[in-house]
Design a protein around this motif. Structure first.
Motif, PDB file in Angstrom:
ATOM      1  N   THR A 230       0.861  -1.175   0.000  1.00  0.00           N
ATOM      2  CA  THR A 230       0.000   0.000   0.000  1.00  0.00           C
ATOM      3  C   THR A 230       0.901   1.229   0.000  1.00  0.00           C
ATOM      4  OG1 THR A 230      -1.691  -1.196   1.241  1.00  0.00           O
ATOM      5  CG2 THR A 230      -1.841   1.203   1.218  1.00  0.00           C
ATOM      6  N   ASN A 252      -1.840  -3.693   6.583  1.00  0.00           N
ATOM      7  CA  ASN A 252      -2.196  -4.814   5.720  1.00  0.00           C
ATOM      8  C   ASN A 252      -3.706  -4.911   5.515  1.00  0.00           C
ATOM      9  OD1 ASN A 252       0.508  -5.697   5.493  1.00  0.00           O
ATOM     10  ND2 ASN A 252       0.355  -6.760   7.475  1.00  0.00           N
ATOM     11  N   VAL A 254      -5.731  -3.610   3.113  1.00  0.00           N
ATOM     12  CA  VAL A 254      -6.510  -2.454   2.663  1.00  0.00           C
ATOM     13  C   VAL A 254      -7.318  -2.839   1.423  1.00  0.00           C
ATOM     14  CG1 VAL A 254      -6.398  -0.111   1.774  1.00  0.00           C
ATOM     15  CG2 VAL A 254      -4.842  -0.823   3.581  1.00  0.00           C
ATOM     16  N   THR A 273      -9.799  -1.760   6.165  1.00  0.00           N
ATOM     17  CA  THR A 273      -8.976  -2.969   6.164  1.00  0.00           C
ATOM     18  C   THR A 273      -9.798  -4.162   6.623  1.00  0.00           C
ATOM     19  OG1 THR A 273      -8.205  -2.871   8.465  1.00  0.00           O
ATOM     20  CG2 THR A 273      -7.067  -1.462   6.861  1.00  0.00           C
ATOM     21  N   ASP A 274      -9.173  -5.333   6.560  1.00  0.00           N
ATOM     22  CA  ASP A 274      -9.850  -6.564   6.985  1.00  0.00           C
ATOM     23  C   ASP A 274     -10.143  -6.572   8.474  1.00  0.00           C
ATOM     24  OD1 ASP A 274      -9.672  -7.427   4.394  1.00  0.00           O
ATOM     25  OD2 ASP A 274      -7.810  -8.544   4.708  1.00  0.00           O
TER      26      ASP A 274
END
Length: 546
Positions: A230, A252, A254, A273-274
């Motif tokens: 990203t 992480n 995204v 994000t997750d």
């Protein structure tokens, strides 16, 4: 004798003065003569001023042309044969007639063959075009190399003109002048791996007098096995040159992002994000690109107090089921609408607290904001899947999240998302899509007036593949219209054998051609009720502030 003479002088002072050689009488005649000359000059000056005023009025009325307000056509179509289009519609004033014009992009193999070849491009190519908002006539076309990624118009700071359209296509990032269609600059996209929308507008970082922008790169496809960093890249709006170095945004998972400004004007990058929603100051990222860039960007003190001391990230909302985040249009202070798999929530950004949460099933489209009740707080229209090709359309209170209005309609995917236009009466008119008859192949648009919420105006249309839809004002305080772009979807179809049609219709034009539909199926609709709701739509006056 002496006393009587004295008393006579006091009683008639003017007469006594005249007796002394007649001097007073002669001065009086001379004074009258001077006054007569002065009065003549005044009369002449007065008449001259009247003459000059009449001459000016005559010049402005008959000699100098008065500005003519463009006369728009209530309905027009723009057809491109044998083409495919994309989900993009933008409105900007391209020809400076104070009426917004319409921008769209298509891929055309046959009708634009000459357009492609004249630009030394292979066929098929992309064609970005602007059409006149008043009558649908073409203003300009710009051929671009094929393989479309995204386009955004109204980007400030582009080139020397000040604003334009930015197109990501093939291996290029191209700035196009919105007035002429000329290419202002074009650069290779080697600095961007993906470059996702929306663009992030930033102040003038390199002191060239023009606003700049940033692009965030990541792979939103969760199923992709290719790791993608990203990264944020800043660009000069004037020249398109990269500003500073690329910035690695160290987070992480995204899959979407949003540029957000707080009530104080501080700029933040929101990352979906997750694991939830995070924010990071654009000033911090600009400083990493090049020290000194951060001076043009503000920070929000209350947010920074919650940031991680090492990464600068601020956790706003924790959820493993995050789907979408939107800035609530017209909210004060600014608020965020957060959508998950099973709910929508309102996050107050001044307090960083959730004001309310409403449970939902799967949402079919992006929520729409508008004024439904009278509290002045933007309300939210959502569409949730009710099963059996039926959708439940609801308006949620922006204050509490409770359901203010609802209706059930049939639908065939893909169905356009609802839209709204604000009126001068502080409430919005909503427009939505669906079907009322399961056996009919007709698709309907519906108009909702908040003060007549038990009734909808339904206008049936032939079934067409609607790729993009937008309701807006094309002129300040008036010309409330909607735009429909139909044809093959360029992202799904490679066959460009059908026409692409851009249609503009005045919203009030639909009132005349619509039937009245009851929100409750068993509700009887009287003729008086029909007449009242039609008259209410005809009386509407619109506001450009949403």
């Amino acid at each position: 004798m002496t006393d009587e003479s004295g008393r006579g002088g006091e009683a008639e002072p003017l007469k006594d003065g005249e007796a002394e050689g007649g001097v007073t009488k002669e001065k009086s005649c001379a004074g009258k003569l001077g006054l007569s000359h002065l009065t003549g000059w005044r009369t002449a000056a007065f008449l001259l001023s009247i003459f000059l005023c009449l001459a000016v009025i005559f010049a402005f009325s008959f000699i100098l042309p008065c500005p003519v307000r463009p006369q728009y056509v209530s309905t027009w179509n723009r057809t491109v044969p044998d083409a495919a289009t994309f989900d993009f519609l933008a409105v900007e004033d391209a020809n400076e007639d104070k009426v917004l014009d319409v921008f769209f992009i298509y891929r055309d193999a046959d009708a634009s063959r000459n357009t492609c070849l004249n630009a030394d491009l292979s066929v098929p190519c992309l064609v970005l075009t602007a059409v006149d908002g008043t009558n649908g006539k073409s203003l300009w076309k710009r051929a671009l190399s094929a393989e479309f990624d995204w386009v955004e118009c109204g980007v400030k700071g582009l080139g020397h003109k000040g604003s334009g359209c930015l197109v990501a296509h093939a291996d290029n990032l191209t700035a196009v002048d919105k007035k002429t269609g000329q290419i202002m600059w074009q650069h290779s996209r080697s600095t961007l791996m993906h470059g996702n929308l929306p663009l992030i507008s930033v102040p003038d970082l390199n002191s060239d007098g023009k606003e700049d922008f940033a692009v965030l790169s990541y792979n939103p496809d969760a199923l992709s096995f290719t790791p993608t960093p990203t990264e944020l890249v800043f660009f000069s709006g004037k020249s398109g040159d990269q500003l500073g170095s690329r910035v690695n945004v160290d987070v992480n998972g995204v899959f979407a992002h949003l540029h957000f400004k707080t009530a104080s004007g501080a700029s933040y990058l929101l990352l979906l994000t997750d694991s939830g929603l995070y924010a990071v100051s654009l000033g911090r990222l600009a400083a990493l690109a090049k020290p000194g860039f951060e001076s043009a960007l503000k920070k929000e003190k209350s947010w920074e107090e919650l940031s991680d001391i090492h990464t600068g990230f601020i956790s706003l909302y924790q959820s493993g089921f995050l789907k979408r985040v939107l800035a609530v249009q017209g909210s004060n202070p600014p608020s965020l609408l957060i959508q998950t798999d099973s709910s929508v929530s309102l996050l107050q950004t001044d307090k960083l607290k959730t004001a309310w949460t409403t449970n939902t099933s799967t949402l079919l489209s992006e929520p729409t904001f508008g004024q439904f009740d009278k509290d002045g707080i933007p309300d939210i229209m959502i569409e949730e899947d009710a099963g059996n090709q039926t959708k439940r359309v609801m308006v949620l209170s922006g204050h509490s999240g409770v359901v203010l209005w609802e209706v059930s309609l049939l639908f065939w995917p893909p169905s356009p998302r609802p839209a709204s236009v604000l009126t001068l009466n502080t409430y919005s008119v909503f427009m939505l899509w669906g079907q009322t008859n399961q056996t009919s192949q007709m698709q309907s648009s519906f108009l909702l007036h908040p003060r007549y919420s038990k009734l909808l105006l339904e206008r049936r249309k032939s079934s067409q593949n609607i790729v993009s839809f937008k309701a807006t004002l094309l002129e300040r305080g008036r010309h409330a219209s909607y735009l429909v772009l139909t044809g093959p979807d360029g992202r799904r179809h490679t066959d460009d054998s059908e026409p692409v049609i851009l249609t503009k219709r005045k919203i009030k034009k639909d009132v005349e051609e619509s039937e009245v539909y009851g929100v409750t199926a068993d509700e009887l609709i009287s003729q008086d009720a029909e007449d009242s709701v039609r008259e209410a739509f005809h009386r509407l006056r619109f506001s450009e502030i949403q």
